[in-house]
Design a protein around this motif. Structure first.
Motif, PDB file in Angstrom:
ATOM      1  N   GLU A 165       0.837  -1.193   0.000  1.00  0.00           N
ATOM      2  CA  GLU A 165       0.000   0.000   0.000  1.00  0.00           C
ATOM      3  C   GLU A 165       0.874   1.245   0.000  1.00  0.00           C
ATOM      4  N   TYR A 166       0.699   2.087  -1.026  1.00  0.00           N
ATOM      5  CA  TYR A 166       1.404   3.357  -1.100  1.00  0.00           C
ATOM      6  C   TYR A 166       0.550   4.427  -0.424  1.00  0.00           C
ATOM      7  N   MET A 167       1.123   5.087   0.586  1.00  0.00           N
ATOM      8  CA  MET A 167       0.364   6.052   1.361  1.00  0.00           C
ATOM      9  C   MET A 167       0.168   7.342   0.569  1.00  0.00           C
ATOM     10  N   LYS A 168      -0.825   8.143   1.006  1.00  0.00           N
ATOM     11  CA  LYS A 168      -1.044   9.439   0.375  1.00  0.00           C
ATOM     12  C   LYS A 168       0.169  10.331   0.589  1.00  0.00           C
ATOM     13  N   PRO A 169       0.611  11.031  -0.444  1.00  0.00           N
ATOM     14  CA  PRO A 169       1.800  11.886  -0.291  1.00  0.00           C
ATOM     15  C   PRO A 169       1.471  13.221   0.354  1.00  0.00           C
ATOM     16  N   PHE A 170       2.478  13.837   0.963  1.00  0.00           N
ATOM     17  CA  PHE A 170       2.366  15.228   1.366  1.00  0.00           C
ATOM     18  C   PHE A 170       2.467  16.098   0.118  1.00  0.00           C
ATOM     19  N   LEU A 171       1.752  17.203   0.109  1.00  0.00           N
ATOM     20  CA  LEU A 171       1.796  18.113  -1.034  1.00  0.00           C
ATOM     21  C   LEU A 171       2.036  19.528  -0.543  1.00  0.00           C
ATOM     22  N   LEU A 172       3.081  20.162  -1.055  1.00  0.00           N
ATOM     23  CA  LEU A 172       3.389  21.546  -0.726  1.00  0.00           C
ATOM     24  C   LEU A 172       3.189  22.391  -1.967  1.00  0.00           C
ATOM     25  N   ASN A 173       2.259  23.358  -1.893  1.00  0.00           N
ATOM     26  CA  ASN A 173       2.001  24.268  -3.002  1.00  0.00           C
ATOM     27  C   ASN A 173       2.604  25.631  -2.715  1.00  0.00           C
ATOM     28  N   ILE A 174       3.262  26.216  -3.696  1.00  0.00           N
ATOM     29  CA  ILE A 174       3.761  27.575  -3.602  1.00  0.00           C
ATOM     30  C   ILE A 174       3.116  28.363  -4.726  1.00  0.00           C
ATOM     31  N   TYR A 210       9.389  15.987  -7.498  1.00  0.00           N
ATOM     32  CA  TYR A 210       9.022  15.025  -6.478  1.00  0.00           C
ATOM     33  C   TYR A 210      10.233  14.739  -5.604  1.00  0.00           C
ATOM     34  N   ILE A 211      10.027  14.702  -4.303  1.00  0.00           N
ATOM     35  CA  ILE A 211      11.127  14.419  -3.394  1.00  0.00           C
ATOM     36  C   ILE A 211      10.692  13.315  -2.440  1.00  0.00           C
ATOM     37  N   TYR A 212      11.537  12.335  -2.246  1.00  0.00           N
ATOM     38  CA  TYR A 212      11.247  11.315  -1.245  1.00  0.00           C
ATOM     39  C   TYR A 212      12.340  11.311  -0.196  1.00  0.00           C
ATOM     40  N   CYS A 224       5.533  14.704  -1.912  1.00  0.00           N
ATOM     41  CA  CYS A 224       6.414  13.934  -1.022  1.00  0.00           C
ATOM     42  C   CYS A 224       5.746  12.628  -0.620  1.00  0.00           C
ATOM     43  N   PRO A 225       5.896  11.598  -1.407  1.00  0.00           N
ATOM     44  CA  PRO A 225       5.237  10.322  -1.081  1.00  0.00           C
ATOM     45  C   PRO A 225       6.034   9.490  -0.085  1.00  0.00           C
ATOM     46  N   SER A 226       5.396   8.484   0.458  1.00  0.00           N
ATOM     47  CA  SER A 226       6.045   7.535   1.361  1.00  0.00           C
ATOM     48  C   SER A 226       6.012   6.151   0.738  1.00  0.00           C
ATOM     49  N   ALA A 227       7.074   5.410   0.942  1.00  0.00           N
ATOM     50  CA  ALA A 227       7.157   4.051   0.416  1.00  0.00           C
ATOM     51  C   ALA A 227       6.266   3.120   1.233  1.00  0.00           C
ATOM     52  N   PRO A 228       5.839   2.010   0.646  1.00  0.00           N
ATOM     53  CA  PRO A 228       5.059   1.034   1.406  1.00  0.00           C
ATOM     54  C   PRO A 228       5.947   0.245   2.358  1.00  0.00           C
ATOM     55  N   THR A 229       5.320  -0.435   3.295  1.00  0.00           N
ATOM     56  CA  THR A 229       6.048  -1.311   4.217  1.00  0.00           C
ATOM     57  C   THR A 229       6.201  -2.687   3.596  1.00  0.00           C
ATOM     58  N   ARG A 230       7.418  -3.190   3.614  1.00  0.00           N
ATOM     59  CA  ARG A 230       7.696  -4.516   3.060  1.00  0.00           C
ATOM     60  C   ARG A 230       8.880  -5.134   3.809  1.00  0.00           C
ATOM     61  N   GLN A 231       9.045  -6.427   3.649  1.00  0.00           N
ATOM     62  CA  GLN A 231      10.195  -7.107   4.224  1.00  0.00           C
ATOM     63  C   GLN A 231      11.412  -6.868   3.331  1.00  0.00           C
ATOM     64  N   VAL A 232      12.518  -6.479   3.951  1.00  0.00           N
ATOM     65  CA  VAL A 232      13.742  -6.176   3.208  1.00  0.00           C
ATOM     66  C   VAL A 232      14.814  -7.191   3.591  1.00  0.00           C
ATOM     67  N   PRO A 244      10.404  -5.907   8.496  1.00  0.00           N
ATOM     68  CA  PRO A 244       9.487  -5.028   7.750  1.00  0.00           C
ATOM     69  C   PRO A 244       9.824  -3.564   7.983  1.00  0.00           C
ATOM     70  N   CYS A 245       9.989  -2.811   6.918  1.00  0.00           N
ATOM     71  CA  CYS A 245      10.251  -1.386   7.023  1.00  0.00           C
ATOM     72  C   CYS A 245       9.773  -0.728   5.739  1.00  0.00           C
ATOM     73  N   THR A 246       9.706   0.598   5.753  1.00  0.00           N
ATOM     74  CA  THR A 246       9.306   1.298   4.542  1.00  0.00           C
ATOM     75  C   THR A 246      10.438   1.227   3.530  1.00  0.00           C
ATOM     76  N   ALA A 247      10.135   0.759   2.339  1.00  0.00           N
ATOM     77  CA  ALA A 247      11.158   0.602   1.297  1.00  0.00           C
ATOM     78  C   ALA A 247      10.475   0.587  -0.059  1.00  0.00           C
ATOM     79  N   TRP A 248      11.110   1.229  -1.034  1.00  0.00           N
ATOM     80  CA  TRP A 248      10.539   1.286  -2.385  1.00  0.00           C
ATOM     81  C   TRP A 248      10.665  -0.046  -3.113  1.00  0.00           C
TER      82      TRP A 248
END
Length: 272
Positions: free
Chosen positions: A29-38, A48-50, A86-94, A101-105
């Motif tokens: 599951e890919y979480m909703k990203p943060f969005l910064l508007n200027i 895009y920045i991760y 600014c998206p977040s990676a899903p949690t998976r086994q690395v 399990p940790c957040t990893a692309w």
């Protein structure tokens, strides 16, 4: 300047996992990203920045703090930028972390050049990132940047843009204007030259894509030699508009000097 929320459906990816004679499906599951508007800016750059501190086993509070400080530190080039996703990676086994399990692309077996690349995970994450940018207007500039394993996805995305397709053969949908990788490495490097050399169009896109790699000389997570090798591989494959910078006494984190260098590089290569 304002901080805006983005209403998006949360995408999922199904990855194949084979153990012995049994095959199972893993739901990521890919979480909703943060969005910064200027607002009220001319000639915007969409980038895009991760921020990938969770992948070096830092806690959630440290990850959020670094991402917040990181965004504020880019003030030198904010006048050109109208949106940061600014998206977040899903949690998976690395595998590299013993299956923890940790957040990893994507899954990482080891930092060795001989390690098998998780092509399915790379394609899924590169697709997710490209989809976040695919609805932007045609006349804006798009860029992808990342730190650590996020940098690996950024560089993989650059190769997909150059070749025109993902590793699975599907078309790469967006036109990148810049790629930035901090403390990362290039996945699927072994066959890059052959992929780029498959067509003149791929060679042209490769030569024209501005790419910046930065690395700390005392990085104890992703060795600086790995970053340097990635830069050499990309340059020899045709990424002629490539810059590689190192920083004394810098480990697996970032500093204001590095951030300022990235801002200056973005301004120099993309212009106002």
């Amino acid at each position: 300047m304002c901080l805006a929320s983005m209403q998006v459906s949360t995408p999922h990816a199904h990855l194949n996992s084979t153990r012995g004679n049994k095959t199972s499906w893993i739901l990521l599951e890919y979480m909703k990203p943060f969005l910064l508007n200027i607002l009220y800016l001319k000639n915007p750059l969409y980038i895009y920045i991760y921020i990938c501190y969770k992948n070096v086993l830092m806690d959630n509070d440290a990850d959020f703090f670094w991402s917040t400080v990181g965004l504020k530190s880019w003030k030198l080039c904010l006048f050109q930028i109208s949106k940061w996703i600014c998206p977040s990676a899903p949690t998976r086994q690395v595998t590299l972390f013993g299956g923890y399990p940790c957040t990893a692309w994507f899954n990482v077996e080891s930092m060795s050049e001989d390690a098998c690349d998780d092509l399915e995970g790379l394609d899924a994450s590169a697709t997710h990132v490209a989809n976040l940018l695919s609805n932007e207007p045609d006349d804006v500039k798009l860029g992808i940047a990342g730190f650590s394993i996020g940098a690996a996805v950024a560089l993989y995305s650059a190769t997909c843009r150059a070749v025109g397709q993902y590793g699975n053969g599907n078309r790469y949908p967006i036109n990148l204007s810049a790629t930035v990788a901090l403390s990362g490495w290039l996945p699927t490097s072994r066959n890059l030259r052959n992929r780029v050399g498959a067509s003149q169009e791929a060679a042209r896109r490769t030569a024209s894509l501005p790419t910046l790699l930065c690395h700390g000389q005392v990085d104890d997570v992703v060795d600086c030699k790995i970053g340097e090798k990635s830069a050499q591989t990309m340059y020899s494959a045709g990424f002629q508009n490539l810059t590689f910078r190192t920083y004394n006494r810098l480990g697996h984190y970032t500093i204001i000097e590095e951030i300022n260098d990235v801002c200056s590089w973005l301004i120099a290569c993309l212009g106002a």
